[in-house]
Design an enzyme around this catalytic site. Structure first.
Site, PDB file in Angstrom:
ATOM      1  N   SER A  10       2.770  -5.989  -8.344  1.00 43.79           N
ATOM      2  CA  SER A  10       4.046  -6.002  -7.632  1.00 43.79           C
ATOM      3  C   SER A  10       5.161  -5.347  -8.434  1.00 43.79           C
ATOM      4  O   SER A  10       6.284  -5.194  -7.940  1.00 43.79           O
ATOM      5  CB  SER A  10       4.450  -7.439  -7.290  1.00 43.79           C
ATOM      6  N   TYR A 156      13.114  -7.972 -26.327  1.00 41.57           N
ATOM      7  CA  TYR A 156      12.137  -7.224 -25.532  1.00 41.57           C
ATOM      8  C   TYR A 156      11.345  -6.269 -26.415  1.00 41.57           C
ATOM      9  O   TYR A 156      10.117  -6.166 -26.304  1.00 41.57           O
ATOM     10  CB  TYR A 156      12.830  -6.450 -24.409  1.00 41.57           C
ATOM     11  N   LYS A 160       7.211  -6.424 -27.123  1.00 42.26           N
ATOM     12  CA  LYS A 160       6.256  -5.334 -26.892  1.00 42.26           C
ATOM     13  C   LYS A 160       5.512  -4.974 -28.180  1.00 42.26           C
ATOM     14  O   LYS A 160       4.314  -4.687 -28.169  1.00 42.26           O
ATOM     15  CB  LYS A 160       6.966  -4.094 -26.333  1.00 42.26           C
ATOM     16  N   SER A 200      15.431   0.608 -16.447  1.00 41.28           N
ATOM     17  CA  SER A 200      15.844   2.015 -16.456  1.00 41.28           C
ATOM     18  C   SER A 200      16.394   2.415 -15.089  1.00 41.28           C
ATOM     19  O   SER A 200      17.403   3.134 -14.994  1.00 41.28           O
ATOM     20  CB  SER A 200      14.654   2.912 -16.817  1.00 41.28           C
TER      21      SER A 200
END
Length: 342
Positions: A10, A156, A160, A200
């Site tokens: 999704s 964040y 990652k 973004s």
């Protein structure tokens, strides 16, 4: 063709990966966190031009729990792990972002190993490569890793980096015959298929909405989501991709002001609200004391990180779209779907 599991179907990247796998004739499975997201995925696939998706099946699984992952991976040839916790806010406790990213990645890898999957391709980030370093002219490449002690390493970015590190460690010590490849995208733009999209994309939406009278002095690499999906498929199939990382970036680093210039040049009156000026750093820092969304921006002010996709181009034959095409496709889709102010 192969049976492929895509985690997070999704999501902005996930749905484009599903689209390209289906177009290539693969039998596709995807995970959603809640069963009711199935209809959202189907709507986005229709927007992307997919016919009735008989080759697609859904499984309910969450990165924070074990339930559903074994069933989703059973019988699959490949797993593309795209799902990732993402927040536009800086959490008070960074573990809120780090633990789901790292532990969720390990859940997916264990399920893939137990199911006899050939290869897992993980969507990491350029954030796992180019942050926490002193300014430099040399472009970052796949041999670089983010320095977690750096001042510009937000939760964040840390999530990652730690998730990708954990994945490589797992393959080295517990992977058995499971193969791993990793895709490290820059800022992901391109056509939006529904109301769920990345941070973004939110930048372009904010510019078109006129949400900012002036833009912060922030720079990043650009890549189109369709090319990110294409690189996942190449990393999945190519023997040369085993055990390798691949940066996904289209061209030169751009500033938010540069993106605004592209929008005004290509969209004309439709970009009438796009700001024309760059805010001084001191003003952004001051505003960040009152606007939580700006807190993540402050460590990035003025930092230019160049990176190279030469490896993806030479090893996998990857040919991405231009920066301008990715940005324009973002704007056109946001306007078409009525997601910006009219």
């Amino acid at each position: 063709m192969s049976t492929v599991l895509v985690t997070g179907g999704s999501g902005f990247v996930g749905v484009h990966v599903v689209l390209q796998l289906m177009a290539a004739g693969h039998k596709v499975r995807t995970t959603v966190r809640r069963p009711d997201r199935r209809d959202d995925v189907l709507a986005m696939l229709r927007e992307g031009g997919a016919a009735a998706p008989e080759s697609l099946s859904f499984f309910t699984a969450d990165l924070t729990a074990d339930d559903g992952w074994r069933e989703a991976a059973a019988g699959c040839d490949y797993v593309l792990h795209v799902a990732s916790p993402l927040s536009t806010n800086v959490p008070e406790d960074e573990s809120e972002m780090i633990i789901p990213a790292r532990d969720g990645t390990l859940r997916v890898l264990r399920s893939a190993r137990e199911a006899g999957v050939r290869r897992v391709v993980i969507t990491s980030s350029l954030g796992a490569i180019g942050y926490g370093h002193l300014p430099r002219e040399k472009p970052f490449d796949e041999t670089d890793w983010t320095n977690l002690e750096g001042a510009d390493v937000q939760p964040y970015i840390k999530s990652k980096t730690l998730a990708e590190r954990a994945a490589w460690d797992f393959i080295a010590h517990e992977g058995g015959g499971l193969e791993l490849s990793v895709v490290n995208p820059a800022g992901i733009f391109g056509p939006v298929l529904g109301p769920d999209f990345s941070g973004s994309i939110e930048i372009v939406k904010s510019l078109l909405d006129g949400a900012m009278p002036a833009v912060p002095r922030v720079y990043f690499g650009v890549v189109d989501v369709r090319d990110v999906a294409d690189l996942h498929l190449r990393a999945m199939m190519a023997p040369e991709a085993k055990g390798e990382r691949f940066i996904a970036v289209s061209g030169e680093t751009m500033s938010i002001l540069d993106i605004g210039k592209v929008l005004r040049r290509e969209l004309g009156p439709r970009a009438r609200r796009v700001p024309r000026f760059q805010a001084p750093d001191w003003l952004v820092r001051l505003a960040a004391t009152r606007v939580p969304l700006l807190r993540a921006v402050v460590p990035m002010l003025g930092r230019v990180r160049h990176s190279s996709s030469a490896k993806a181009r030479s090893v996998l034959g990857w040919q991405p779209r231009s920066n301008d095409e990715a940005i324009l496709a973002t704007a056109e889709s946001l306007i078409r779907l009525g997601l910006v102010r009219s």
